[in-house]
Design a protein around this motif. Structure first.
Motif, PDB file in Angstrom:
ATOM      1  N   ILE A 281      37.118  42.585  39.619  1.00  0.00           N
ATOM      2  CA  ILE A 281      37.363  41.365  38.855  1.00  0.00           C
ATOM      3  C   ILE A 281      38.791  40.857  39.036  1.00  0.00           C
ATOM      4  O   ILE A 281      39.073  39.667  38.876  1.00  0.00           O
ATOM      5  CB  ILE A 281      37.075  41.601  37.350  1.00  0.00           C
ATOM      6  CG1 ILE A 281      36.931  40.272  36.612  1.00  0.00           C
ATOM      7  CG2 ILE A 281      38.122  42.489  36.721  1.00  0.00           C
ATOM      8  CD1 ILE A 281      35.770  39.437  37.039  1.00  0.00           C
ATOM      9  N   GLN A 282      39.729  41.752  39.412  1.00  0.00           N
ATOM     10  CA  GLN A 282      41.129  41.341  39.539  1.00  0.00           C
ATOM     11  C   GLN A 282      41.425  40.620  40.845  1.00  0.00           C
ATOM     12  O   GLN A 282      42.503  40.045  41.018  1.00  0.00           O
ATOM     13  CB  GLN A 282      42.054  42.564  39.418  1.00  0.00           C
ATOM     14  CG  GLN A 282      42.047  43.505  40.621  1.00  0.00           C
ATOM     15  CD  GLN A 282      40.956  44.547  40.529  1.00  0.00           C
ATOM     16  OE1 GLN A 282      39.929  44.327  39.899  1.00  0.00           O
ATOM     17  NE2 GLN A 282      41.179  45.695  41.169  1.00  0.00           N
ATOM     18  N   TYR A 283      40.458  40.618  41.785  1.00  0.00           N
ATOM     19  CA  TYR A 283      40.684  39.975  43.081  1.00  0.00           C
ATOM     20  C   TYR A 283      40.217  38.527  43.052  1.00  0.00           C
ATOM     21  O   TYR A 283      39.172  38.205  42.489  1.00  0.00           O
ATOM     22  CB  TYR A 283      39.950  40.743  44.188  1.00  0.00           C
ATOM     23  CG  TYR A 283      40.475  42.138  44.409  1.00  0.00           C
ATOM     24  CD1 TYR A 283      41.612  42.358  45.175  1.00  0.00           C
ATOM     25  CD2 TYR A 283      39.847  43.237  43.841  1.00  0.00           C
ATOM     26  CE1 TYR A 283      42.105  43.633  45.381  1.00  0.00           C
ATOM     27  CE2 TYR A 283      40.325  44.525  44.037  1.00  0.00           C
ATOM     28  CZ  TYR A 283      41.461  44.719  44.801  1.00  0.00           C
ATOM     29  OH  TYR A 283      41.947  45.984  44.997  1.00  0.00           O
ATOM     30  N   LYS A 284      40.999  37.666  43.691  1.00  0.00           N
ATOM     31  CA  LYS A 284      40.707  36.232  43.652  1.00  0.00           C
ATOM     32  C   LYS A 284      39.402  35.883  44.362  1.00  0.00           C
ATOM     33  O   LYS A 284      38.717  34.925  43.994  1.00  0.00           O
ATOM     34  CB  LYS A 284      41.865  35.447  44.254  1.00  0.00           C
ATOM     35  CG  LYS A 284      42.184  35.768  45.702  1.00  0.00           C
ATOM     36  CD  LYS A 284      43.389  34.981  46.201  1.00  0.00           C
ATOM     37  CE  LYS A 284      43.711  35.297  47.654  1.00  0.00           C
ATOM     38  NZ  LYS A 284      44.893  34.526  48.127  1.00  0.00           N
ATOM     39  N   SER A 285      39.033  36.644  45.389  1.00  0.00           N
ATOM     40  CA  SER A 285      37.799  36.336  46.113  1.00  0.00           C
ATOM     41  C   SER A 285      36.562  36.555  45.251  1.00  0.00           C
ATOM     42  O   SER A 285      35.502  35.978  45.512  1.00  0.00           O
ATOM     43  CB  SER A 285      37.701  37.204  47.379  1.00  0.00           C
ATOM     44  OG  SER A 285      38.693  36.832  48.315  1.00  0.00           O
TER      45      SER A 285
END
Length: 335
Positions: A187-191
């Protein structure tokens, strides 16, 4: 399961994967110096893929995931293929790795480096390493989100875009829940936001069918909340309740099963209070006053998952809408 084999460049002949490039007659050398360029990229990819199965030939060891599963690679290849790996590996000092350190390495002593990668699943990271070594990997719904974020994290742009394109090709009622099953991990990744938005648009159009799928129970809590809270979701309140109840019951059964295993088979009986606690986080997203009274009394109340105060207010509202402030439904169960 829908899968797709992705490779970074097309081959000219699918059967042999050989390429012959002859010189143009105008620029070619004399007859005595005629040259032909021969390529066999498919065989190269297969041979390089063998490296992962021969750790004694690798010089970098990744300890991946919570269990620190060992995945090997060749630092020169990884550095050439990824700017992030290049920066990471060129500053890493090799150490002597013995059999005691790594049971998979057959030689008694070997110069190698070890890097911990806790943020990605072993299956995802193995796909990334395979692609960087060979230019080929298999895209599949279950690992797609992780692979897309791994490609983004290690600056492998062509693989990242291949994953994004694969979403549009493979998304269906059979794959949508698997695509989101590990969304909480990334969830912390922009993709992640890119993929989730594409999937949510599909869910909005096919809500009734997706919420009734057995695979809906594998979704993380925050993903379920995100789905049922969407105003654009074309699903009846009854089907929302059924989906939430089935999801909560599946989580509760898992908790009971784990407790029973820890108690050596002497688990506690099903507790409605615990089940109600799991359901509670979803109650604000269900408009119970839109559910017909017979269903409220015969199904919702009998489930033991919804406080009587919410059910009674929903009934009272339907009998006399002016008697109940609808906003109270969103906080009555918190008292």
């Amino acid at each position: 399961e829908i899968t797709e084999s992705y490779q970074s460049c097309d081959v000219d002949n699918e059967e042999s994967s050989y390429t012959y490039n002859n010189y143009n007659t105008e620029t070619a050398p004399s007859r005595e110096e005629i040259l032909t360029k021969f390529e066999n990229r498919s065989a190269l990819a297969q041979d390089l893929n063998l490296l992962s199965g021969l750790p004694e030939l690798c010089d970098i060891i990744f300890l991946v995931g919570e269990d620190k599963q060992q995945i090997c690679g060749v630092r020169a290849i990884l550095a050439a293929r990824s700017r992030v790996f290049r920066k990471q590996l060129t500053t890493l000092v090799p150490r002597r790795c013995s059999v005691k350190d790594n049971k998979h390495i057959k030689s008694k002593s070997k110069a190698s480096s070890t890097i911990e990668v806790p943020e990605f699943e072993p299956s995802v990271f193995k796909q990334l390493i395979e692609y960087l070594h060979t230019g080929v990997c298999t895209l599949q719904p279950r690992t797609l989100l992780g692979l897309m974020n791994a490609a983004d994290h290690y600056d492998v742009e062509e693989l990242k875009h291949a994953c994004i394109n694969f979403v549009g090709q493979s998304i269906s009622t059979d794959t949508v829940c698997h695509m989101l099953s590990n969304a909480d991990r990334y969830i912390q990744y922009k993709s992640t936001k890119v993929l989730i938005q594409k999937v949510m648009d599909f869910i909005d159009r096919n809500g009734d069918e997706i919420l009734s799928l057995p695979s809906f129970s594998i979704l993380p809590r925050h993903v379920v909340q995100l789905i049922i809270s969407r105003e654009s979701l074309a699903v009846s309140e009854i089907n929302k309740f059924i989906a939430v109840f089935n999801w909560s019951k599946a989580q509760f059964d898992d908790i009971q099963s784990a407790a029973a295993s820890q108690a050596q088979g002497k688990g506690e009986p099903v507790s409605k209070v615990v089940l109600m606690d799991i359901v509670e986080g979803f109650l604000d997203y269900i408009q119970f006053f839109k559910i017909p009274i017979p269903y409220l009394m015969n199904e919702v109340r009998q489930s033991g998952a919804v406080p009587d105060s919410i059910i009674m207010m929903a009934v009272a509202y339907q009998m006399d809408p002016a008697s109940i402030d609808v906003s109270k439904f969103h906080r009555s169960h918190s008292h």
